[in-house]
Design an enzyme around this catalytic site. Structure first.
Site, PDB file in Angstrom:
ATOM      1  CG  PHE A 130      -3.663  15.266   1.186  1.00 53.18           C
ATOM      2  CD1 PHE A 130      -4.622  14.315   1.527  1.00 53.18           C
ATOM      3  CD2 PHE A 130      -3.249  15.331  -0.134  1.00 53.18           C
ATOM      4  CE1 PHE A 130      -5.152  13.452   0.581  1.00 53.18           C
ATOM      5  CE2 PHE A 130      -3.767  14.467  -1.094  1.00 53.18           C
ATOM      6  CZ  PHE A 130      -4.729  13.533  -0.732  1.00 53.18           C
ATOM      7  CG  ASP A 159      -5.643   9.125   6.163  1.00 49.34           C
ATOM      8  OD1 ASP A 159      -5.140   9.652   7.167  1.00 49.34           O
ATOM      9  OD2 ASP A 159      -6.501   9.701   5.478  1.00 49.34           O
ATOM     10  NE  ARG A 189      -2.175   8.507  -9.720  1.00 49.46           N
ATOM     11  CZ  ARG A 189      -2.865   8.037  -8.683  1.00 49.46           C
ATOM     12  NH1 ARG A 189      -2.220   7.612  -7.610  1.00 49.46           N
ATOM     13  NH2 ARG A 189      -4.179   8.007  -8.705  1.00 49.46           N
ATOM     14  CD  GLU A 216      -3.241   0.421   0.395  1.00 50.03           C
ATOM     15  OE1 GLU A 216      -2.784   1.312  -0.366  1.00 50.03           O
ATOM     16  OE2 GLU A 216      -4.448   0.288   0.637  1.00 50.03           O
ATOM     17  CG  ASP A 217      -1.010   4.753  -1.509  1.00 51.11           C
ATOM     18  OD1 ASP A 217      -1.717   4.087  -0.709  1.00 51.11           O
ATOM     19  OD2 ASP A 217      -1.516   5.567  -2.304  1.00 51.11           O
TER      20      ASP A 217
END
Ligand code: IMP
Ligand code: MG
Length: 180
Positions: free
Chosen positions: A155, A106, A168, A102-103
């Site tokens: 963020f 959160d 990205r 996963e990136d």
């Protein structure tokens, strides 16, 4: 979709050399923990593909790969917990040592949902590696087995992570200004 401002103005949170060094450490740890097995890396699209590409090149064991495409429904910049699968896995994970890539973790909603989906298909083992962890934002108690960096409640974009599909391509992780 409005452009925010040039990304070169965004504060760098993690430089590309910091990221590279940490991924090499993670890969050593994973190679040692999975020694003697062939883990099945499942990348969660789209955010995780750049991380996964770098991670797998540092592993010292064979690994197979697959990808799951998802869209998390967002309210603002926070996931609602509703997840739509946009690309299913190509191969069965039954009996496999699955390492989900996963990136970012959160609130935990997305992985909580995915863990249920993966577990239902009876992998031999199921672990999670995430590049980034915003642990202070968790509303569902899920944890990663391997974490690249714990980051504060900001963020971030770059290195595969986007804001409305932008940024990205940035080689580093930067803080998107003026967002919660
Ligand atoms: P969670 O369901 O709240 O854990 O959110 C997970 C997903 O939200 C991630 O896989 C990302 O797609 C997205 N996300 C959460 N925080 C960020 C961020 O700071 N930048 C970019 N995407 C984020
Ligand atoms: Mg994601």
């Amino acid at each position: 979709m409005g452009n925010v401002s040039p990304a070169s103005n965004f504060e760098v949170l993690l430089s590309s050399s910091q990221i590279a060094a940490r991924i090499s450490e993670l890969a050593d740890q994973i190679s040692s923990d999975y020694g003697g097995t062939t883990p099945h890396l499942v990348g969660v699209l789209k955010g995780a593909w750049i991380f996964m590409a770098d991670l797998i090149r540092h592993l010292s064991l064979e690994a197979t790969v697959d990808f799951l495409g998802i869209q998390s429904y967002l309210s603002g910049t926070t996931s609602s917990g509703e997840v739509k699968i946009t690309k299913d896995l190509d191969a069965s994970i039954a009996g496999r040592d699955v390492l989900v890539v996963e990136d970012i973790l959160d609130t935990g909603h997305t992985y909580h949902y995915l863990r249920g989906v993966f577990s239902a298909h009876q992998p031999k083992s199921l672990k999670l590696v995430t590049l980034l962890d915003k642990a202070s934002r968790r509303t569902i108690p899920v944890q990663a087995d391997y974490v690249g960096f714990r980051i504060p409640d900001v963020f971030v974009v770059g290195y595969g992570l986007d804001y409305n599909q932008q940024f990205r391509r940035l080689p580093e992780v930067r803080i998107l200004p003026d967002i919660g």
